[in-house]
Design a protein around this motif. Structure first.
Motif, short mmCIF file in Angstrom:
data_model
loop_
_atom_site.label_atom_id
_atom_site.label_comp_id
_atom_site.label_asym_id
_atom_site.label_seq_id
_atom_site.Cartn_x
_atom_site.Cartn_y
_atom_site.Cartn_z
N UNK A 1 -4.26 -66.91 4.96
CA UNK A 1 -3.52 -66.92 6.22
C UNK A 1 -4.05 -65.91 7.22
N UNK A 2 -5.08 -65.16 6.83
CA UNK A 2 -5.62 -64.13 7.72
C UNK A 2 -6.48 -64.70 8.83
N UNK A 3 -6.68 -63.91 9.87
CA UNK A 3 -7.45 -64.32 11.04
C UNK A 3 -8.90 -64.60 10.71
N UNK A 4 -9.46 -63.92 9.72
CA UNK A 4 -10.89 -64.01 9.45
C UNK A 4 -11.23 -64.91 8.27
N UNK A 5 -10.24 -65.64 7.76
CA UNK A 5 -10.49 -66.43 6.56
C UNK A 5 -11.49 -67.55 6.81
N UNK A 6 -11.55 -68.06 8.03
CA UNK A 6 -12.49 -69.15 8.33
C UNK A 6 -13.93 -68.73 8.05
N UNK A 7 -14.20 -67.45 8.15
CA UNK A 7 -15.55 -66.94 7.86
C UNK A 7 -15.76 -66.77 6.36
N UNK A 8 -14.74 -66.26 5.67
CA UNK A 8 -14.90 -65.84 4.28
C UNK A 8 -14.42 -66.87 3.27
N UNK A 9 -13.78 -67.95 3.73
CA UNK A 9 -13.23 -68.93 2.79
C UNK A 9 -14.27 -69.53 1.86
N UNK A 10 -15.45 -69.81 2.38
CA UNK A 10 -16.50 -70.41 1.55
C UNK A 10 -16.90 -69.47 0.41
N UNK B 1 -8.03 -63.91 -11.23
CA UNK B 1 -7.37 -63.39 -10.04
C UNK B 1 -7.92 -63.99 -8.75
N UNK B 2 -9.06 -64.66 -8.83
CA UNK B 2 -9.74 -65.09 -7.60
C UNK B 2 -8.87 -66.04 -6.79
N UNK B 3 -8.29 -67.06 -7.44
CA UNK B 3 -7.48 -68.03 -6.72
C UNK B 3 -6.26 -67.37 -6.09
N UNK B 4 -5.67 -66.41 -6.78
CA UNK B 4 -4.51 -65.71 -6.24
C UNK B 4 -4.90 -64.89 -5.02
N UNK B 5 -6.03 -64.18 -5.11
CA UNK B 5 -6.49 -63.39 -3.97
C UNK B 5 -6.83 -64.31 -2.81
N UNK B 6 -7.49 -65.42 -3.09
CA UNK B 6 -7.84 -66.37 -2.03
C UNK B 6 -6.59 -66.85 -1.30
N UNK B 7 -5.54 -67.17 -2.07
CA UNK B 7 -4.31 -67.65 -1.46
C UNK B 7 -3.71 -66.60 -0.53
N UNK B 8 -3.79 -65.33 -0.92
CA UNK B 8 -3.24 -64.27 -0.08
C UNK B 8 -4.07 -64.05 1.18
N UNK B 9 -5.37 -64.28 1.08
CA UNK B 9 -6.25 -64.06 2.23
C UNK B 9 -6.29 -65.26 3.17
N UNK C 1 -14.91 -67.23 -1.14
CA UNK C 1 -13.88 -67.28 -2.17
C UNK C 1 -13.98 -68.57 -2.99
N UNK C 2 -14.22 -69.70 -2.32
CA UNK C 2 -14.35 -70.97 -3.03
C UNK C 2 -15.57 -70.96 -3.95
N UNK D 1 -6.00 -54.14 -1.01
CA UNK D 1 -6.95 -54.76 -0.09
C UNK D 1 -6.55 -56.19 0.25
N UNK D 2 -6.09 -56.94 -0.74
CA UNK D 2 -5.73 -58.34 -0.51
C UNK D 2 -4.56 -58.49 0.45
N UNK D 3 -3.72 -57.47 0.55
CA UNK D 3 -2.58 -57.55 1.44
C UNK D 3 -2.85 -57.09 2.85
#
Length: 283
Positions: A106-115, A96-104, A117-118, A70-72
């Motif tokens: 660069x995605x198009x939708x990270x601006x929505x989901x970044x908060x 694993x959270x920080x690693x998954x966050x780093x992989x996500x 993950x943080x 999923x993360x990829x």
């Protein structure tokens, strides 16, 4: 027709989730990847995802797929929803959270989901570290040991709580059913930590009989003498004075500056002189 072709293109690009052999050539995935990565085509890509997401998702068994898979994936925003719920429910280890966050990221939708993950990273830090602190604080038998343990270990709890607090409200608005209970747990755990640390410090100071102003290396009253004066012989010195700048915030800032690689940074802690907060000082 064009609409059917659009659905087939997305299905081919999402074959890592559907598990089905793509019906189109690998060029289909290249087309989608180009649209997802080109800011000039972002609106077209978003429209394509909105039109096809529900249908493509219905062809996937997302809950059965490993987080690694999923993360990829980069094309369906629902993937982040699944990942975040899985982590919040404790299905995956919090490390694993920080690693998954780093992989996500660069995605198009990270601006929505970044908060989200943080918020998970911050809450996991508080919930994992507070029990360990509680098992350790009872064995501390003098103020200097307590001070040093805070600097080396326990201040990370404050940093995790600050990380969580900065984004908690946004995360709750995004996924209330996930982050309202998590926020409640984090708040209770952090309050327990603050109470235990304050009580331990109070007890140790009382046992010592005085505020430890005699620390040559860490007493605030010796700041100019120990830190500023020796540097004045080498040239000009700048001192930034900030009210209530906690050690963990200064340590975090120093790491960020050091990561840029443009200068050398060293961070050390000092013990404030009394009074240590504004209302007491005013009184």
């Amino acid at each position: 027709g064009l609409e059917d072709f659009a659905f087939e293109v997305m299905l081919s690009a999402c074959s890592d989730l559907t598990g089905e052999v793509p019906t189109l050539s690998p060029d289909a995935t290249i087309v989608i990847s180009d649209m997802a990565n080109d800011s000039r085509k972002s609106d077209v890509f978003t429209d394509l995802v909105d039109a096809t997401c529900d249908y493509v998702t219905s062809k996937c068994n997302l809950e059965a797929l490993p987080t690694e898979v999923l993360a990829g994936h980069r094309y369906l925003p629902v993937v982040d929803n699944v990942i975040i719920r899985r982590i919040a429910n404790g299905v995956d280890c919090s490390s694993q959270i920080a690693e998954v966050r780093a992989r996500r990221a660069s995605g198009r939708f990270f601006s929505k989901w970044g908060c989200a993950y943080d918020a998970l990273i911050g809450a996991a830090g508080v919930l994992a570290r507070v029990p360990r602190f509680e098992s350790e604080v009872g064995s501390v038998d003098d103020v200097r040991t307590c001070f040093d343990r805070y600097v080396s270990d326990w201040s990370a709890i404050d940093e995790s709580y600050r990380t969580f607090g900065l984004v908690a409200s946004k995360a709750v608005l995004l996924m209330a059913d996930v982050f309202e209970p998590l926020a409640h747990q984090a708040e209770l755990s952090y309050a327990r930590y603050c109470n235990r640390l304050s009580a331990a410090w109070q007890r140790l100071v009382v046992e010592r009989g005085s505020w430890p102003v005699d620390w040559e290396d860490a007493a605030q009253r010796r700041f100019f003498e120990n830190r500023v004066s020796p540097k004045l012989a080498l040239g000009r010195v700048a001192v930034v004075v900030s009210d209530a700048l906690r050690y963990e915030a200064g340590a975090d800032w120093s790491r960020r500056v050091a990561d840029r690689g443009r200068c050398q940074v060293q961070c050390t802690a000092m013990l404030a002189s009394l009074p240590t907060y504004t209302q007491l000082g005013m009184a």
